[in-house]
Design a protein around this motif. Structure first.
Motif, PDB file in Angstrom:
ATOM      1  N   LYS A  53       0.817  -1.207   0.000  1.00  0.00           N
ATOM      2  CA  LYS A  53       0.000   0.000   0.000  1.00  0.00           C
ATOM      3  C   LYS A  53       0.854   1.261   0.000  1.00  0.00           C
ATOM      4  O   LYS A  53       0.481   2.293  -0.575  1.00  0.00           O
ATOM      5  N   SER A  58      -2.220   0.904  -7.056  1.00  0.00           N
ATOM      6  CA  SER A  58      -3.104  -0.238  -7.325  1.00  0.00           C
ATOM      7  C   SER A  58      -2.884  -0.786  -8.732  1.00  0.00           C
ATOM      8  O   SER A  58      -2.942  -1.993  -8.957  1.00  0.00           O
ATOM      9  N   TYR A 102      -8.486  -9.035  -6.876  1.00  0.00           N
ATOM     10  CA  TYR A 102      -7.907  -7.695  -6.764  1.00  0.00           C
ATOM     11  C   TYR A 102      -8.539  -6.744  -7.786  1.00  0.00           C
ATOM     12  O   TYR A 102      -8.805  -5.576  -7.481  1.00  0.00           O
ATOM     13  N   CYS A 106     -10.526  -3.284  -7.113  1.00  0.00           N
ATOM     14  CA  CYS A 106     -10.225  -2.016  -7.795  1.00  0.00           C
ATOM     15  C   CYS A 106     -11.455  -1.462  -8.498  1.00  0.00           C
ATOM     16  O   CYS A 106     -11.666  -0.240  -8.555  1.00  0.00           O
TER      17      CYS A 106
END
Length: 486
Positions: A53, A58, A102, A106
């Motif tokens: 992070k 991302s 993931y 997103c």
């Protein structure tokens, strides 16, 4: 998404370590030890996510996940094979699940996913793949075997999903370079295994030749079920290596690419896959054509056409005599008859056409072409129940609309990429374009060699590469046009 090569390389290493630890844990036999280590692994993953992070965006994380997933597909079913109901978990399926989760995260939290779809210059291609998946799911309604249809849909879905994820996530030349490098490195690894197959007479357990007679143990199969599957991959990789050798300036890279191309062709010859050999020949002829100056290409094509017609006329008698056995219609046969392999392939095509006509052009339904060949035989296929022709398999399974649509999409990709190749860009762009175009030609021929391409995931990886390459080229062209207009 910005591409920072150092960050991406760091991400690939971190994700690979996490994946390797998970695979090692799942391979343990002790249930309690496995559960304890999985708990520890889960905490480590959470710690890794907190670290990511602060160090990566991302988009970079999504790219890293996809690159590790691409590499894992080349391992096929090695290292991990866990049966969970109707589904078997392999390494690349674990990675696909991670990529999908993931990406969905997103999609909910980030804006770049929606923006990537809106700005995608290849939406027409992506919409066809979505339609293909929807049609495949709908085909279960008329499929004779529902369970076979579900298993086939899993293969189709994983392939189509990767194409969509790649096209929406990888959108810069640096992404394509990573994509290309991973393909070359993993192919080199598989070629090393193929050489061990040949010289050591050793086969991996995933090979159908494992434990077979001594005269078959020398066929290169690497991590695939048989040598034809491996040869199809090598027919594409040959041109990736060739273009790499031709476009790089440094001698060490030229030598590496040349060795890779030579070993690819050497292993193809050892597999005795005539379709793949023909694919390499056809692709090489096109590679030479790309080296001809643009102003001379029409004349070269015209001369090639004249030579082809002259050759057909000159050898028409020999061609007709060789084709006569294949044009003979079989009205009856004994179950004990053993036709030649070429005759079997013709019978498989004839049977596929019969099922297509019998279904009024809508196809047998997902996974049901092989089911029909095994339960409702029309011609003697010598107990072989796969189409052995990728285009015929698509049409016979999903009908004329999807079959023709796939061919149009494939040819449209080729034509669009060729138009960019006409400007003969140098270095990276020329390497990727030439490798992709010649690989497409090689695959058209070599795809008739494997029993089925649906379970050969490198085909979907290659298709994702083509769509992504075209998307990047179109974005670059649009950006240049806007800059020029300003």
């Amino acid at each position: 998404m910005d591409v920072d090569n150092k960050t991406i390389f760091w991400l690939i290493r971190l994700i690979s370590i996490v994946l390797a630890c998970l695979v090692g844990i799942l391979m343990l036999d002790n249930v309690w030890l496995k559960l304890m280590l999985l708990l520890v692994w889960t905490w480590l993953v959470l710690a890794a996510l907190l670290l990511l992070k602060n160090r990566a965006t991302s988009g970079q994380i999504m790219s890293g996940l996809l690159f590790v997933f691409i590499a894992s597909t080349f391992l096929n079913q090695e290292f991990l094979s866990i049966r969970v109901g109707m589904v078997t978990l392999f390494v690349y399926r674990l990675m696909l699940a991670a990529c999908l989760l993931y990406f969905l995260g997103c999609l909910i939290r980030k804006q770049w996913v929606a923006r990537a779809w809106r700005e995608s210059p290849v939406k027409a291609y992506l919409l066809f793949f979505v339609l293909w998946g929807v049609y495949g799911a709908a085909s279960l309604i008329w499929a004779a075997s529902f369970s076979e249809g579900l298993k086939y849909l899993l293969l189709l879905g994983t392939g189509l999903l990767f194409v969509l994820l790649a096209a929406l996530t990888l959108n810069q030349w640096a992404d394509l370079q990573w994509f290309h490098t991973i393909w070359l490195v993993m192919t080199a690894l598989l070629m090393g295994i193929g050489l061990v197959n040949y010289f050591g007479q050793i086969q991996l357990p995933t090979s159908s030749l494992y434990g077979g007679p001594a005269y078959k143990l020398g066929y290169p199969t690497a991590v695939f079920t048989n040598q034809n599957d491996f040869a199809t991959l090598l027919s594409i990789s040959f041109f990736f290596f060739l273009a790499f050798a031709c476009e790089k300036r440094a001698l060490v890279w030229k030598a590496s690419g040349s060795i890779g191309a030579l070993l690819s062709f050497f292993l193809i010859v050892l597999t005795e896959s005539r379709a793949s050999e023909l694919g390499v020949v056809a692709g090489s002829a096109f590679y030479l054509f790309l080296m001809v100056p643009t102003r001379w290409r029409r004349r070269v094509l015209a001369a090639a056409g004249v030579l082809l017609v002259a050759g057909v006329i000159l050898f028409s008698g020999s061609i007709f005599s060789k084709m006569t056995p294949y044009m003979t219609v079989e009205t009856d046969y004994s179950i004990n008859d053993v036709p030649a392999s070429n005759i079997v392939r013709i019978h498989l095509l004839e049977s596929t056409l019969h099922y297509l006509a019998d279904s009024f052009g809508v196809g047998t339904g997902a996974g049901n072409l092989s089911f029909a060949l095994s339960t409702r035989p029309v011609f003697n296929t010598n107990h072989i129940f796969e189409a052995h022709n990728w285009l015929a398999e698509i049409a016979g399974t999903f009908g004329i609309f999807i079959g023709v649509g796939y061919l149009i999409i494939y040819l449209a990709l080729f034509y669009s990429l060729y138009r960019y190749a006409c400007s003969l860009p140098k270095q990276t762009k020329g390497m990727l374009l030439k490798g992709a175009l010649c690989g497409q030609i090689a695959f058209l021929f070599s795809s008739i060699s494997p029993s089925s391409v649906s379970n050969l995931y490198f085909h979907w990886i290659f298709l994702g590469f083509l769509v992504t390459l075209l998307a990047v080229l179109r974005k670059e062209a649009a950006s240049s046009y806007c800059s020029g207009g300003m």
